[in-house]
Design a protein around this motif. Structure first.
Motif, mmCIF file in Angstrom:
data_model
loop_
_atom_site.group_PDB
_atom_site.id
_atom_site.type_symbol
_atom_site.label_atom_id
_atom_site.label_comp_id
_atom_site.label_asym_id
_atom_site.label_seq_id
_atom_site.Cartn_x
_atom_site.Cartn_y
_atom_site.Cartn_z
ATOM 1 N N LEU A 59 33.418 37.454 43.285
ATOM 2 C CA LEU A 59 33.758 38.805 42.661
ATOM 3 C C LEU A 59 34.795 38.879 41.676
ATOM 4 C CD1 LEU A 59 33.028 41.156 45.860
ATOM 5 C CD2 LEU A 59 31.976 41.224 43.603
ATOM 6 N N GLU A 60 35.594 38.052 41.637
ATOM 7 C CA GLU A 60 36.765 37.749 40.945
ATOM 8 C C GLU A 60 36.255 37.096 39.378
ATOM 9 O OE1 GLU A 60 39.922 35.335 42.511
ATOM 10 O OE2 GLU A 60 40.417 36.781 44.193
ATOM 11 N N GLU A 61 35.221 36.346 39.683
ATOM 12 C CA GLU A 61 34.588 35.681 38.457
ATOM 13 C C GLU A 61 33.784 36.729 37.951
ATOM 14 O OE1 GLU A 61 35.073 32.614 37.017
ATOM 15 O OE2 GLU A 61 36.391 31.942 38.707
ATOM 16 N N ILE A 62 33.053 37.684 38.659
ATOM 17 C CA ILE A 62 32.320 38.489 38.118
ATOM 18 C C ILE A 62 33.151 39.567 37.261
ATOM 19 C CG2 ILE A 62 30.659 40.471 38.580
ATOM 20 C CD1 ILE A 62 29.519 38.743 41.214
ATOM 21 N N ALA A 63 34.192 39.967 37.608
ATOM 22 C CA ALA A 63 35.021 40.827 37.122
ATOM 23 C C ALA A 63 35.324 40.512 35.625
ATOM 24 C CB ALA A 63 36.116 41.201 37.979
ATOM 25 N N GLN A 64 35.679 39.095 35.723
ATOM 26 C CA GLN A 64 36.137 38.430 34.366
ATOM 27 C C GLN A 64 35.093 38.170 33.587
ATOM 28 O OE1 GLN A 64 38.324 34.728 35.582
ATOM 29 N NE2 GLN A 64 39.673 35.662 36.851
ATOM 30 N N ASN A 65 33.951 38.241 33.870
ATOM 31 C CA ASN A 65 32.856 37.838 33.228
ATOM 32 C C ASN A 65 31.661 38.974 33.415
ATOM 33 O OD1 ASN A 65 33.598 35.192 31.537
ATOM 34 N ND2 ASN A 65 33.623 34.737 33.891
ATOM 35 N N PRO A 66 31.743 40.205 33.087
ATOM 36 C CA PRO A 66 30.743 41.207 33.536
ATOM 37 C C PRO A 66 29.359 40.971 33.083
ATOM 38 C CG PRO A 66 32.423 42.096 32.039
ATOM 39 C CD PRO A 66 32.935 40.896 32.403
ATOM 40 N N GLY A 67 28.511 41.451 33.747
ATOM 41 C CA GLY A 67 27.154 40.947 33.405
ATOM 42 C C GLY A 67 26.270 41.739 34.514
ATOM 43 N N LEU A 68 24.828 41.268 34.488
ATOM 44 C CA LEU A 68 23.814 41.394 35.284
ATOM 45 C C LEU A 68 23.940 40.618 36.743
ATOM 46 C CD1 LEU A 68 21.251 42.857 36.157
ATOM 47 C CD2 LEU A 68 19.899 41.123 34.949
ATOM 48 N N VAL A 69 23.910 41.306 37.853
ATOM 49 C CA VAL A 69 24.169 40.552 38.833
ATOM 50 C C VAL A 69 22.696 40.449 39.912
ATOM 51 C CG1 VAL A 69 25.253 40.321 41.350
ATOM 52 C CG2 VAL A 69 26.618 41.265 39.276
ATOM 53 N N ILE A 70 22.099 39.515 39.862
ATOM 54 C CA ILE A 70 20.902 39.462 40.939
ATOM 55 C C ILE A 70 21.183 38.323 42.052
ATOM 56 C CG2 ILE A 70 18.573 38.796 40.546
ATOM 57 C CD1 ILE A 70 18.809 38.823 37.664
ATOM 58 N N PHE A 71 20.630 39.121 43.318
ATOM 59 C CA PHE A 71 21.012 38.458 44.462
ATOM 60 C C PHE A 71 19.942 38.367 45.368
ATOM 61 C CE2 PHE A 71 22.080 42.971 45.114
ATOM 62 C CZ PHE A 71 21.805 43.153 46.512
ATOM 63 N N THR A 72 20.076 37.250 46.141
ATOM 64 C CA THR A 72 19.228 37.248 47.576
ATOM 65 C C THR A 72 20.000 37.125 48.538
ATOM 66 O OG1 THR A 72 18.486 35.075 47.015
ATOM 67 C CG2 THR A 72 17.023 36.546 46.501
ATOM 68 N N LEU A 73 20.542 38.162 49.432
ATOM 69 C CA LEU A 73 21.458 38.041 50.595
ATOM 70 C C LEU A 73 20.903 38.847 51.821
ATOM 71 C CD1 LEU A 73 24.887 38.650 48.603
ATOM 72 C CD2 LEU A 73 23.999 36.770 49.238
ATOM 73 N N VAL A 74 20.844 38.003 53.029
ATOM 74 C CA VAL A 74 20.314 38.849 53.889
ATOM 75 C C VAL A 74 21.356 39.374 54.966
ATOM 76 C CG1 VAL A 74 18.025 37.418 53.935
ATOM 77 C CG2 VAL A 74 19.812 36.585 55.329
ATOM 78 N N ASN A 75 22.559 38.865 54.768
ATOM 79 C CA ASN A 75 23.529 39.221 55.739
ATOM 80 C C ASN A 75 24.026 40.648 55.206
ATOM 81 O OD1 ASN A 75 26.657 39.994 56.235
ATOM 82 N ND2 ASN A 75 26.324 37.932 57.705
ATOM 83 N N ASN A 76 23.912 41.738 55.865
ATOM 84 C CA ASN A 76 24.087 43.167 55.601
ATOM 85 C C ASN A 76 25.706 43.228 55.184
ATOM 86 O OD1 ASN A 76 21.249 43.901 55.968
ATOM 87 N ND2 ASN A 76 21.760 44.422 57.992
ATOM 88 N N ASP A 77 26.525 42.853 55.903
ATOM 89 C CA ASP A 77 27.723 43.013 55.389
ATOM 90 C C ASP A 77 28.041 42.356 53.922
ATOM 91 O OD1 ASP A 77 28.288 44.429 57.834
ATOM 92 O OD2 ASP A 77 28.935 42.522 58.696
ATOM 93 N N VAL A 78 27.811 41.034 53.811
ATOM 94 C CA VAL A 78 27.973 40.629 52.340
ATOM 95 C C VAL A 78 27.408 41.200 51.588
ATOM 96 C CG1 VAL A 78 27.704 38.479 51.333
ATOM 97 C CG2 VAL A 78 28.306 38.209 53.496
ATOM 98 N N ARG A 79 25.991 41.760 51.473
ATOM 99 C CA ARG A 79 25.363 42.321 50.760
ATOM 100 C C ARG A 79 25.960 43.860 50.376
ATOM 101 N NH1 ARG A 79 19.162 43.395 50.217
ATOM 102 N NH2 ARG A 79 18.871 45.152 49.202
ATOM 103 N N ARG A 80 26.291 44.574 51.440
ATOM 104 C CA ARG A 80 26.935 46.082 51.177
ATOM 105 C C ARG A 80 28.168 45.893 50.419
ATOM 106 N NH1 ARG A 80 27.602 47.007 56.215
ATOM 107 N NH2 ARG A 80 25.512 47.555 56.480
ATOM 108 N N THR A 81 29.084 44.746 50.700
ATOM 109 C CA THR A 81 30.398 44.658 50.017
ATOM 110 C C THR A 81 30.086 44.272 48.349
ATOM 111 O OG1 THR A 81 31.712 43.713 51.668
ATOM 112 C CG2 THR A 81 32.285 42.903 49.495
ATOM 113 N N LEU A 82 28.981 43.368 48.088
ATOM 114 C CA LEU A 82 28.751 43.132 46.938
ATOM 115 C C LEU A 82 28.190 44.516 46.074
ATOM 116 C CD1 LEU A 82 27.991 40.948 44.449
ATOM 117 C CD2 LEU A 82 25.675 40.796 45.342
ATOM 118 N N GLU A 83 27.122 45.093 46.712
ATOM 119 C CA GLU A 83 26.764 46.170 45.880
ATOM 120 C C GLU A 83 27.691 47.313 45.726
ATOM 121 O OE1 GLU A 83 22.072 46.548 47.553
ATOM 122 O OE2 GLU A 83 23.755 47.068 49.087
ATOM 123 N N THR A 84 28.730 47.580 46.762
ATOM 124 C CA THR A 84 29.817 48.473 46.710
ATOM 125 C C THR A 84 30.766 48.056 45.488
ATOM 126 O OG1 THR A 84 29.697 49.134 48.817
ATOM 127 C CG2 THR A 84 31.616 49.766 47.763
#
Length: 273
Positions: free
Chosen positions: A50-75
């Motif tokens: 997420l630190e890297e994403i913040a420094q290089n904002p753009g489109l995020v595409i993901f395949t994550l099945v862990n609900n906690d990890v996924r929820r954090t990413l989306e939030t």
């Protein structure tokens, strides 16, 4: 236009890369900077990303099945005003509704070492051992046999088909050296002829000779000789009733898809019979 593309997967990310590649192919003049993050299975790992994403904002595409990890990413993506897409969700939801069961939240489940996996490995080994006319005594064991003149994409198409689980052999069609008789008596394999335009074949062969520091002025690239080769191959295909695919404007993937379709149609005809 420049686009930062962040690909996050809790497995190898192969599926995600293919999806992104297919989608990007529909757009012109886009400079894509891909940030590939495989094996994302913990929130601690995600925080670093997420630190890297913040420094290089753009489109995020993901395949994550862990609900906690996924929820954090989306939030966090929402907080940064960035789109976060889960491309497999619509398919999983549709399957869940049709099958009446919840999807198993297991990362990389498609890569399980099952019978299909080992069959694919076997197909790859078989195909590599039967390249360029080698191993005629084993051709009856093939699923597919490709025949064509030199540089008609036989080998790369064979390897691609092997990765899809098809045991494939390929055979060069040479005017001065006809294929062994085993080719004309095959029962199990689907024999497919590959052909191409003379102009394209001459260009490919000429580039090949130049890359090998060989003279590009031989019968191998002579227009009339090449046309005779192609005509000879086409007659052979027609005489034996083999389906023919023109690879002139096809990618390896497109050629392989057409061959797989022929295999499927043949299987359906055999079942109907």
């Amino acid at each position: 236009m420049r686009l930062h593309l962040h690909l996050l997967s809790d497995s190898t990310g192969e599926t995600l890369e293919n999806i992104a590649k297919a989608a990007l192919a529909q757009f012109d003049d886009v400079e894509t900077l891909r940030h590939f993050w495989p094996m994302v299975r913990s929130e601690a790992h995600l925080e670093r990303i997420l630190e890297e994403i913040a420094q290089n904002p753009g489109l995020v595409i993901f395949t994550l099945v862990n609900n906690d990890v996924r929820r954090t990413l989306e939030t966090r993506c929402r907080a940064m005003g960035l789109p976060a897409i889960a491309p497999l969700d619509p398919v999983s939801h549709a399957l869940s509704n049709l099958l009446g069961q919840e999807a198993k939240a297991r990362p990389g489940r498609q890569h399980t070492l099952d019978a299909a996996y080992f069959a694919r490995v076997d197909a790859i080994q078989f195909t590599m051992a039967h390249d360029d006319g080698i191993g005629a005594e084993d051709w009856e064991e093939c699923d597919i046999v490709l025949a064509g003149v030199s540089r008609s994409s036989k080998t790369p198409t064979s390897i691609y088909l092997a990765n899809r689980g098809y045991k494939t052999a390929n055979i060069p069609v040479v005017v001065e050296s006809p294929p062994p008789p085993e080719l004309f008596g095959l029962k199990h394999p689907l024999v497919v002829g590959l052909t191409t335009s003379a102009d394209r074949l001459v260009q490919i062969r000429r580039n090949r000779l130049l890359s090998l520091n060989q003279s590009p002025e031989t019968a191998y690239v002579d227009q009339d000789s090449v046309q005779r080769e192609i005509a000879y191959a086409r007659r052979m295909f027609a005489d034996n009733g083999w389906p023919v695919i023109d690879v002139t404007r096809r990618s390896i993937e497109e050629t392989a898809a057409a061959i797989i379709q022929l295999c499927n149609e043949r299987t359906l005809r055999e079942k109907d019979a």
